[in-house]
Design an enzyme around this catalytic site. Structure first.
Site, mmCIF file in Angstrom:
data_model
loop_
_atom_site.group_PDB
_atom_site.id
_atom_site.type_symbol
_atom_site.label_atom_id
_atom_site.label_comp_id
_atom_site.label_asym_id
_atom_site.label_seq_id
_atom_site.Cartn_x
_atom_site.Cartn_y
_atom_site.Cartn_z
ATOM 1 N N HIS A 34 0.842 -1.190 0.000
ATOM 2 C CA HIS A 34 0.000 0.000 0.000
ATOM 3 C C HIS A 34 0.881 1.244 0.000
ATOM 4 O O HIS A 34 2.048 1.182 0.370
ATOM 5 C CB HIS A 34 -0.837 0.087 1.283
ATOM 6 C CG HIS A 34 -1.587 -1.143 1.668
ATOM 7 N ND1 HIS A 34 -2.957 -1.217 1.613
ATOM 8 C CD2 HIS A 34 -1.173 -2.344 2.167
ATOM 9 C CE1 HIS A 34 -3.353 -2.401 2.042
ATOM 10 N NE2 HIS A 34 -2.284 -3.105 2.386
ATOM 11 N N TYR A 35 0.308 2.403 -0.324
ATOM 12 C CA TYR A 35 0.892 3.657 0.137
ATOM 13 C C TYR A 35 -0.027 4.246 1.195
ATOM 14 O O TYR A 35 -1.222 3.923 1.255
ATOM 15 C CB TYR A 35 1.213 4.635 -0.979
ATOM 16 C CG TYR A 35 0.091 5.230 -1.804
ATOM 17 C CD1 TYR A 35 -1.127 5.624 -1.258
ATOM 18 C CD2 TYR A 35 0.300 5.490 -3.155
ATOM 19 C CE1 TYR A 35 -2.108 6.224 -2.028
ATOM 20 C CE2 TYR A 35 -0.686 6.069 -3.933
ATOM 21 C CZ TYR A 35 -1.892 6.446 -3.359
ATOM 22 O OH TYR A 35 -2.871 7.038 -4.128
ATOM 23 N N THR A 36 0.542 5.111 2.040
ATOM 24 C CA THR A 36 -0.225 5.615 3.178
ATOM 25 C C THR A 36 -1.267 6.648 2.764
ATOM 26 O O THR A 36 -2.326 6.745 3.391
ATOM 27 C CB THR A 36 0.713 6.239 4.221
ATOM 28 O OG1 THR A 36 1.555 7.212 3.577
ATOM 29 C CG2 THR A 36 1.575 5.164 4.879
ATOM 30 N N GLU A 99 2.527 -0.882 4.598
ATOM 31 C CA GLU A 99 2.217 0.500 4.236
ATOM 32 C C GLU A 99 3.524 1.225 3.938
ATOM 33 O O GLU A 99 4.456 1.200 4.746
ATOM 34 C CB GLU A 99 1.482 1.210 5.375
ATOM 35 C CG GLU A 99 0.059 0.742 5.602
ATOM 36 C CD GLU A 99 -0.936 1.391 4.647
ATOM 37 O OE1 GLU A 99 -0.525 2.264 3.847
ATOM 38 O OE2 GLU A 99 -2.130 1.016 4.714
#
Length: 251
Positions: A34-36, A99
């Protein structure tokens, strides 16, 4: 739980209260990246550890490569949300979530620093080794939740990970003018496209109708495997890349 020994030796432990037991399995067989999508890494780290958020991840990787572990790999973190892969809907129970600090598309979407990517590579290698996770099951959040999520996005350097032994990738076929499948098309070619996407793992109905969901899944596929042009149109490049990808999956 006041603390635990990190599964990843380099990680700092900061415990999130947002976790539970895995359901139906004790061993993860997938990594989801994921990205945050938040302005700062500190803000993201705090949010993932806030009981009010009801979200968490096993790991967070800061821009400088610092790794924080918030949930034990043996536990179920709350990172994937509504998602599916190969028909399985409870992705949280079968995955380890990572993340990666990046503000995301709504906040400028910068590139990912090399120190951060090097840390992600090392972390993924460790997780995959501990749990015998296959390369083709290192996935994007957008793969398991197409349309609802677009992270870590088309700027994420999947090629760099692959060259370091993480994930599954093939050389994307060149983008050239020519026939394509797009919204509203019907017939056997559309059914074949949907079948190939489903065979790789994507959640798409095999109907022979190029509907909105098919377009969304094609876009998710492109974002990961053919990021040069992300438009939801199944052009020759998209089709050939998908065929190459399926042909390269180990038995």
């Amino acid at each position: 739980m006041s603390g635990f020994l990190p599964d990843e030796p380099r990680a700092e432990v900061r415990v999130s209260p947002n976790f539970g037991p895995r359901r139906g399995t004790f061993e993860p067989d997938m990594i989801v990246l994921h990205y945050t999508g938040m302005a700062t890494g500190a803000g993201a780290e705090g949010w993932l550890c806030d009981p009010a958020s009801e979200v968490s991840s096993h790991y967070l990787v800061h821009e400088n490569g610092h790794i924080v572990q918030m949930v034990r790999e043996s536990d179920r973190a709350w990172h994937a949300g509504k998602a599916s892969w190969f028909g399985r809907a409870d992705i949280n129970s079968c995955s380890v979530g990572i993340e990666i600090v990046n503000p995301g598309h709504s906040l400028g979407y910068p590139g990912f620093p090399r120190r951060q990517i090097d840390a992600v590579i090392g972390l993924c290698r460790g997780i995959a080794g501990r749990h015998s996770i296959a390369a083709e099951r290192v996935l994007a959040h957008s793969d398991v939740a197409p349309g609802r999520k677009i992270d870590p996005g088309e700027k994420f350097p999947w090629r760099t990970l692959f060259e370091a032994g993480v994930g599954h990738l093939v050389a994307a076929a060149p983008v050239r003018p020519g026939a394509s499948l797009t919204a509203g098309d019907t017939g056997g070619d559309v059914e074949a496209l949907q079948s190939m996407l489903a065979l790789y793992g994507y959640g798409v109905e095999i109907s022979g109708i190029f509907d909105r969901q098919t377009e969304i899944v094609v876009e998710a596929f492109q974002r990961h495997f053919r990021p040069r042009k992300v438009d939801g149109v199944a052009d020759g490049s998209t089709l050939r890349t998908l065929q190459r990808l399926l042909a390269s999956v180990r038995p």
